[in-house]
Design a protein around this motif. Structure first.
Motif, PDB file in Angstrom:
ATOM      1  N   SER A 197       0.838  -1.154  -0.007  1.00  0.00           N
ATOM      2  CA  SER A 197      -0.096   0.081  -0.170  1.00  0.00           C
ATOM      3  C   SER A 197       0.851   1.233   0.077  1.00  0.00           C
ATOM      4  O   SER A 197       2.022   0.921  -0.119  1.00  0.00           O
ATOM      5  N   THR A 222      -0.728   5.127  -8.286  1.00  0.00           N
ATOM      6  CA  THR A 222      -1.052   3.735  -8.343  1.00  0.00           C
ATOM      7  C   THR A 222       0.583   3.208  -8.366  1.00  0.00           C
ATOM      8  O   THR A 222       1.577   4.090  -8.664  1.00  0.00           O
ATOM      9  N   LEU A 223       0.709   1.898  -7.705  1.00  0.00           N
ATOM     10  CA  LEU A 223       1.920   1.407  -7.510  1.00  0.00           C
ATOM     11  C   LEU A 223       2.475   0.776  -8.503  1.00  0.00           C
ATOM     12  O   LEU A 223       3.786   0.478  -8.668  1.00  0.00           O
ATOM     13  N   ALA A 224       1.711   0.296  -9.369  1.00  0.00           N
ATOM     14  CA  ALA A 224       2.386  -0.517 -10.487  1.00  0.00           C
ATOM     15  C   ALA A 224       1.362  -0.519 -11.701  1.00  0.00           C
ATOM     16  O   ALA A 224       0.298   0.058 -11.727  1.00  0.00           O
ATOM     17  N   SER A 279      -3.469  -2.321 -10.604  1.00  0.00           N
ATOM     18  CA  SER A 279      -3.270  -1.556  -9.318  1.00  0.00           C
ATOM     19  C   SER A 279      -4.350  -0.661  -9.012  1.00  0.00           C
ATOM     20  O   SER A 279      -4.924   0.110  -9.707  1.00  0.00           O
ATOM     21  N   GLU A 280      -4.713  -0.886  -7.864  1.00  0.00           N
ATOM     22  CA  GLU A 280      -5.726  -0.022  -7.202  1.00  0.00           C
ATOM     23  C   GLU A 280      -5.159   1.626  -7.068  1.00  0.00           C
ATOM     24  O   GLU A 280      -3.930   1.733  -7.212  1.00  0.00           O
TER      25      GLU A 280
END
Lengths: 115, 112
Positions: free
Chosen positions: A1, A96-98, A102-103
């Protein structure tokens, strides 16, 4: 997260002035976005903040009014320029992380009132 | 046609009721789907991702129908604390990255 710190959390500004909102993410993110949410409405994407280059703006939003910087992967600013009462809204930073599924994570928002 | 459409509600339901929200999306190339929850004066927070096979998390069940391009959220045994706006979110490929598009949200009010 990811934890996203956004500031200021709120401000009351005079028309004709500008406000810069800062967004700091505690993780290495791929994408950063800026949204506007007017009272009772859903989120409207203003632009995608691109690292080291000009942001990608959505229809109806222009760089002169909403200049955006993203000097590195985890930090971005949005400036609301030459403000008018119609700019009163909540502005939200998101990341977003990826790529792919990604959420999106959100900052707490900046509640702007222009008087 | 909007990219993501939801019934804005409000849905007023008694405690313990089951309520369902639907959301339709226009881009058949959409790749990932989510339900977010937004409380009044707060930022949106992820409620659950939506997978093709459907997924369940406690009282919440999400379904995806790619053929009909809609997503649903089912809440069973509604609690007062479920009162919020539920946002349908769709990620679309756009110029090499993912563009996140929000629906207008469906407002839920659970009544004692």
């Amino acid at each position: 997260s990811a934890v996203i710190s956004q500031k200021p959390s709120r401000d009351i500004c005079q028309r004709g002035t500008s406000l810069t909102i800062q967004c700091q993410v505690d993780s290495q993110v791929t994408m950063m976005f800026w949204y506007r949410q007017q009272p009772g409405q859903s989120l409207t994407l203003i632009a995608t903040a691109n690292q080291g280059s000009e942001a990608t703006y959505e229809s109806g939003f222009v760089i002169d009014k909403f200049p955006i910087s993203r000097p590195n992967l985890t930090f971005s600013t949005l400036t609301v320029s030459n403000m008018s009462p119609e700019d009163s809204s909540i502005y939200l930073c998101s990341a977003t992380l990826a790529r792919g599924r990604s959420e999106a994570f959100f900052g707490q928002g900046t509640r702007l009132t222009v008087v | 046609r909007k990219e993501v459409e939801q019934d804005p509600g409000p849905f007023n339901v008694p405690e313990g009721a089951t309520v369902a929200f639907n959301c339709t999306y226009s881009n058949s190339a959409s790749q990932s789907f989510f339900w977010y929850r937004q409380d009044c004066r707060k930022e949106p927070k992820l409620l659950m991702s939506v997978y093709s096979s459907g997924n369940e998390d406690g009282r919440f069940t999400a379904q995806l129908n790619r053929a009909s391009q809609y997503i649903s959220l089912l809440i069973r045994d509604s609690k007062l604390s479920d009162s919020a706006t539920y946002l349908c979110v769709v990620n679309n490929p756009s110029g090499g990255y993912q563009k996140v598009t929000f629906g207008t949200g469906t407002k839920l009010q659970v009544i004692p």
